[in-house]
Structure formats: C-alpha cells, structure tokens
Design a protein around this motif. Structure first.
Motif, PDB file in Angstrom:
ATOM      1  N   ASN A 265     -20.573   7.942  34.595  1.00 13.71           N
ATOM      2  CA  ASN A 265     -21.100   6.701  35.210  1.00 13.71           C
ATOM      3  C   ASN A 265     -20.769   5.460  34.406  1.00 13.71           C
ATOM      4  O   ASN A 265     -20.498   4.505  34.959  1.00 13.71           O
ATOM      5  CB  ASN A 265     -22.642   6.891  35.377  1.00 13.71           C
TER       6      ASN A 265
ATOM      7  N   PHE B  12     -31.772   3.990  32.141  1.00 10.44           N
ATOM      8  CA  PHE B  12     -31.783   3.076  32.915  1.00 10.44           C
ATOM      9  C   PHE B  12     -32.143   1.905  32.724  1.00 10.44           C
ATOM     10  O   PHE B  12     -31.736   0.845  33.028  1.00 10.44           O
ATOM     11  CB  PHE B  12     -32.631   3.918  33.987  1.00 10.44           C
TER      12      PHE B  12
ATOM     13  N   VAL C  85     -30.421  -1.812  32.773  1.00 11.71           N
ATOM     14  CA  VAL C  85     -30.759  -3.114  33.682  1.00 11.71           C
ATOM     15  C   VAL C  85     -30.821  -4.404  32.413  1.00 11.71           C
ATOM     16  O   VAL C  85     -30.497  -5.495  32.853  1.00 11.71           O
ATOM     17  CB  VAL C  85     -32.399  -2.897  34.131  1.00 11.71           C
TER      18      VAL C  85
ATOM     19  N   VAL D 232     -28.829   9.190  44.741  1.00 15.81           N
ATOM     20  CA  VAL D 232     -29.305   7.579  44.416  1.00 15.81           C
ATOM     21  C   VAL D 232     -29.358   7.119  43.176  1.00 15.81           C
ATOM     22  O   VAL D 232     -28.915   6.185  42.706  1.00 15.81           O
ATOM     23  CB  VAL D 232     -30.562   7.155  45.320  1.00 15.81           C
ATOM     24  N   LEU D 233     -30.034   7.962  42.344  1.00 14.28           N
ATOM     25  CA  LEU D 233     -30.074   7.733  41.016  1.00 14.28           C
ATOM     26  C   LEU D 233     -28.608   7.539  40.217  1.00 14.28           C
ATOM     27  O   LEU D 233     -28.381   6.332  39.352  1.00 14.28           O
ATOM     28  CB  LEU D 233     -30.686   8.845  40.225  1.00 14.28           C
TER      29      LEU D 233
ATOM     30  N   THR E 175     -25.676   6.780  41.403  1.00  8.89           N
ATOM     31  CA  THR E 175     -25.047   5.775  42.000  1.00  8.89           C
ATOM     32  C   THR E 175     -25.371   4.463  41.555  1.00  8.89           C
ATOM     33  O   THR E 175     -24.572   3.602  41.105  1.00  8.89           O
ATOM     34  CB  THR E 175     -24.953   5.702  43.527  1.00  8.89           C
ATOM     35  N   SER E 176     -26.828   4.341  41.603  1.00  4.55           N
ATOM     36  CA  SER E 176     -27.334   3.259  40.823  1.00  4.55           C
ATOM     37  C   SER E 176     -27.034   2.962  39.315  1.00  4.55           C
ATOM     38  O   SER E 176     -26.672   1.924  38.936  1.00  4.55           O
ATOM     39  CB  SER E 176     -28.641   3.330  40.823  1.00  4.55           C
ATOM     40  N   VAL E 177     -27.041   4.010  38.592  1.00  4.79           N
ATOM     41  CA  VAL E 177     -26.347   3.805  37.378  1.00  4.79           C
ATOM     42  C   VAL E 177     -24.939   3.602  37.110  1.00  4.79           C
ATOM     43  O   VAL E 177     -24.789   2.481  36.452  1.00  4.79           O
ATOM     44  CB  VAL E 177     -26.762   5.142  36.583  1.00  4.79           C
TER      45      VAL E 177
ATOM     46  N   LEU F  18     -23.361   1.833  39.388  1.00  2.00           N
ATOM     47  CA  LEU F  18     -23.086   0.081  39.892  1.00  2.00           C
ATOM     48  C   LEU F  18     -23.420  -0.550  38.786  1.00  2.00           C
ATOM     49  O   LEU F  18     -23.080  -1.569  38.394  1.00  2.00           O
ATOM     50  CB  LEU F  18     -23.820   0.122  41.126  1.00  2.00           C
ATOM     51  N   LEU F  19     -24.780  -0.208  38.125  1.00  2.00           N
ATOM     52  CA  LEU F  19     -25.493  -0.850  36.983  1.00  2.00           C
ATOM     53  C   LEU F  19     -24.371  -0.988  35.786  1.00  2.00           C
ATOM     54  O   LEU F  19     -24.355  -2.210  35.532  1.00  2.00           O
ATOM     55  CB  LEU F  19     -26.703  -0.376  36.529  1.00  2.00           C
TER      56      LEU F  19
END
Ligand code: PFF
Length: 460
Positions: free
Chosen positions: A34, A191, A195, A267-268, A270-272, A274-275
């Motif tokens: 990721n 995470f 952010v 979901v977790l 993919t979010s990581v 993209l972040l």
C-alpha cells in the motif's frame, strides 16, 4: 502428519475474536504494497486511469476472491496444501484443484524473499530519520542517500537478514501470542499517521495536481501491461490467491461472517493505499520530482518532507517504524503457509519450521539484494521484449504479483464458484437471498472473465 479433520478448529488454535482475525488479515493486506508499491506503480503507469482499473479489480476480483479463499480455508482447516487435498476429496472434485495449495506455498515463499529486502529498507530509514540525516536536505542529497543504500549489497543483506530474523521469531512463537499482539495497537496508529501526512501534503501547494494525477483518468496513458499490473496489484495488496488467507481462514471460528469481514478488510486496505498516494504525490510535484522513478519513490519523497517539517525527526522515526510494523505483519502472513506445510508434511515443530523456511527464503532473497547493485545489469529474460530491462527482483515481483497471485485467484474463484458443492456455501460465506445470488454470479462469471480478459489482452 496431522489428522485430516480440521485440526485447527480446536479452541486454543482459533483467533480470539472476529476483530482479531480482521486485524491479522488487515495486517497481512496492509503493508509495503500500500505505502511503497502502490504509489510507485501508479507513478510508473500514468496515474488516474491505472488507479481506476485497480479499484475496479479490487471490487470485482479482489473482494470475491478474498471471500472465497477465506471460506475455503475455514472449511479445510489446515495448511493450503492439506486443505486443498481434503476438500478435493470431501467435495468430490478433480484432484487438479490441489495445484491451488502448491501455488500458494511456492508463491508465498518467493514473495517473502523480495519483500524482506524492502522491509530492510524500512529498518535502515528508521535509523536515518533518527540520525537527523533528512533535516534540511534537498532532493538531490536525499536521492543520493537512497542510491548509496542500493549500491551497497552488504548493507542490504544485513537489513534483509535482520528483517527475516524478526519475522521468523514472531511466526515461530505461534499464532496467537505472536501475531495478534503485533497488530492490535500499531495498525490504527499507522492509519492516523498517514492522515497526518496527508494534511501536511495539503499545504505543499501541489495537492490539487496530485488529486488530478490520481483521480482524473487519462486513458491514453494506460497500457495493456498497466492493466495487468493493476490486476496483479489488486491481488498483491489484498494478499489473495496464494494461500495466505486460506491459512488464516483455517484459524477462523465458524460463527464469524466472512463476507462482512472481507469487506471491512478491503475498505481498510484501499483507504490506506489512497491515503499513501495522497501523502506522496503532492510532495513529488511540489519538489519537481518524477512520479515514475520506481521503487525508491517513498524513500525519496517522504524524507524530503520530514526534513522540512517541524518535529520531522520524530515524525520520520515514527513513520518508518510503523511502515516496518506494516511490513512485518504482512511478512508473517507470507511465512504462514510455508510453516504450516512444513509442520504438517515434514512433522517438524513450529519453531523449527519457521527457522528452516525462513533460512531458505533468506537465501533466495540474496537474488533481490544483488539485483540493485552487482546484478543490476543482469536481465535474465531480457531477450523477450516484454521483460526487457527486468532484473531478478523485477522478474520475481512480476512472476508472483502478476502471474501466480491473479492466476491463483482465478483458480480459487472457479473452485468455489463451480467445483464445490452448494450446500452450506451460503451460510459459510455469510450472505443471504438476492445478495448471495448476485455474489455467486460475480464469483462464477465476472471474476474469472475479468482475470482472463486481462491475460488474453497481454498475450496478443
Ligand atoms: N498485501 C501485502 C502488502 O500489500 O504489502 C503483501 C502480501 C502479503 C502479498 C501477503 C502476498 C501475501 F501473501
């Protein structure tokens, strides 16, 4: 050899809760893929259109295979090889499906051999950050530091060895005490830190450009190979297709809803990714760097940011330490199928299996270490246009991520969708009524067709 009736389904061997499984499976999914790989391959393959294909692959291929593989693992309750052996018997299917188990053990062996070398880079960068080497440094200096690291095989070998030693120790100590403890607190921290980095990147002045780069698809930049890489990465990032989830699923209690759990993990994960992209690309553009520079991307951009921000030394150390944790929690999952196989088939105890498997993997990893220096001009399949310029590391990555993982995923989708008996499948997957029926249509038709189309396109 252990008996064939779900040896892992004894209370002491199961995950302590659904959350523990989510954390461990998410720990496997979220890793260097990721934070290190997603940004650099997005950069290499032109941005938005690549990201879009990747997201589509996650939805129609990644998630269904994630569900199917975990379900198969829980039903079989053993190592991928033994699980496939007992399921082909109990489901009355052709024995050829057993190749899924073998593909898993071999692929997870190979993937760990190069993953560990990159994990070693994270170790090195904790030290560099702590020593304040990034403070006030410009892009050239920081790029030079990375170049020097790659040029030094002994240093790479040292940190590859340390990384493998950490992984072997954790896996050798057993599933619950080793794996769960590591993921419980540190993954959420990673995470949060990502952010924070995105907020920092927002003020870099190039945030808009980065958002455009990542989300405004320009299909003229997308090649057929790019589509294959996007598919491969969807498999890589979710750790599907090579038995890892089968191995983890074998420790999963019956009452856990697999479909819901798989969605949470996807979901977790993919979010990581993209972040990570949103944290990195603004820095790439703000500093006039090239998005397509390859595997060094995060090791050049992020240190640059740490070198300029207040508290950058602390942030840098914490960030690379968390990257290390993310890498370790993925790496331990790669060792799991190999260790389970050694335990069951060779009758060696867990610790010795971890040690023997780890040593063999470490040895193969030397090929990757040398790919960045002594062997950097050796391109074993260079006579084929498709593999032109690819080092041993590139080839291993290609073989595992873009061939073995998606093809393993294809076989898993076909096995679960077509070969297995339907009784009890709905309950095992955890979906009901129309949702279940739609899911089965996707798993039986869309997922295999998607994978096949990508492969056919690349062959012609
Ligand atoms: N999913 C991990 C990552 O994104 O870093 C990599 C990985 C883990 C690949 C486990 C394969 C695997 F079996």
């Amino acid at each position: 050899m252990t008996n064939q009736t779900q040896p892992h389904q004894q209370a002491s061997n199961l995950w302590s809760s659904r959350l523990a499984f989510i954390l461990a499976a998410a720990g496997s999914a979220v890793g260097l893929g990721n934070i290190w790989k997603f940004p650099y391959i997005t950069g290499e393959h032109g941005g938005g259109a690549f990201v879009l294909v990747y997201l589509v692959c996650i939805a129609i291929i990644g998630v269904p295979v994630l569900i199917a593989e975990t379900m198969i693992g829980r039903r079989g309750g053993q190592s991928p090889v033994a699980t496939m052996r007992s399921l082909t018997d109990s489901e009355g299917t052709a024995r050829g499906w057993r190749i899924i188990g073998w593909n898993g053990v071999i692929a997870s062996f190979l993937v760990l051999s190069f993953y560990s070398v990159i994990g070693g880079w994270a170790l090195v960068y904790i030290g560099k950050a702590a020593a304040g080497l990034f403070t006030g440094a410009d892009a050239e200096t920081i790029g030079g530091q990375f170049g020097n690291l790659l040029a030094n095989p002994w240093e790479l070998l040292l940190w590859h060895s340390v990384f493998m030693a950490i992984v072997v120790l954790i896996v050798g100590r057993g599933i619950r005490s080793g794996l769960e403890r590591a993921v419980n607190t540190l993954m959420p921290l990673l995470f949060i830190l990502l952010v924070v980095m995105v907020f920092y990147a927002m003020n870099s002045g190039s945030f808009g450009r980065a958002v455009d780069f990542m989300f405004a698809p320009d299909f003229s930049k997308l090649t057929t190979k790019g589509v294959l890489v996007a598919l491969g990465h969807a498999a890589f990032t979710l750790s599907i297709g090579i038995g890892v989830l089968m191995a983890y699923g074998s420790y999963l209690p019956k009452k856990v809803n697999i479909a819901r759990t798989a969605m949470t993990i996807a979901v977790l994960d993919t979010s990581v990714a993209l972040l990570a992209g949103l944290a990195i690309f603004p820095l790439v553009f703000a500093n006039g760097l090239e998005p397509g520079t390859g595997p060094g991307l995060i090791f050049v951009t992020l240190p640059l940011a740490f070198g300029q921000m207040t508290g950058g030394v602390l942030f840098g150390v914490i960030f690379f330490a968390l990257l290390l944790v993310a890498a370790v929690t993925s790496a331990i999952s790669m060792l799991e199928p190999v260790v389970e196989w050694l335990e069951e088939h060779k009758g060696i105890n867990r610790f010795k299996s971890a040690l023997a498997g780890g040593l063999a993997i470490w040895f193969v990893g030397i090929g990757t270490v040398l790919s960045f220096n002594v062997w950097s001009d050796i391109h074993p399949l260079g006579f084929l246009a498709f593999f032109e310029g690819k080092t041993v590391f590139d080839l291993l990555d290609f073989l595992v991520s873009n061939l073995m993982m998606p093809l393993g995923g294809l076989a898993i989708a076909l096995f679960a969708g077509w070969a297995m008996r339907r009784e009890g499948l709905m309950e095992d997957i955890g979906l009901r009524g129309g949702v279940y029926r739609s899911f089965m249509v996707v798993l039986r038709y869309l997922t295999p067709a998607g994978i096949l189309v990508v492969f056919l396109y690349n062959l012609i």
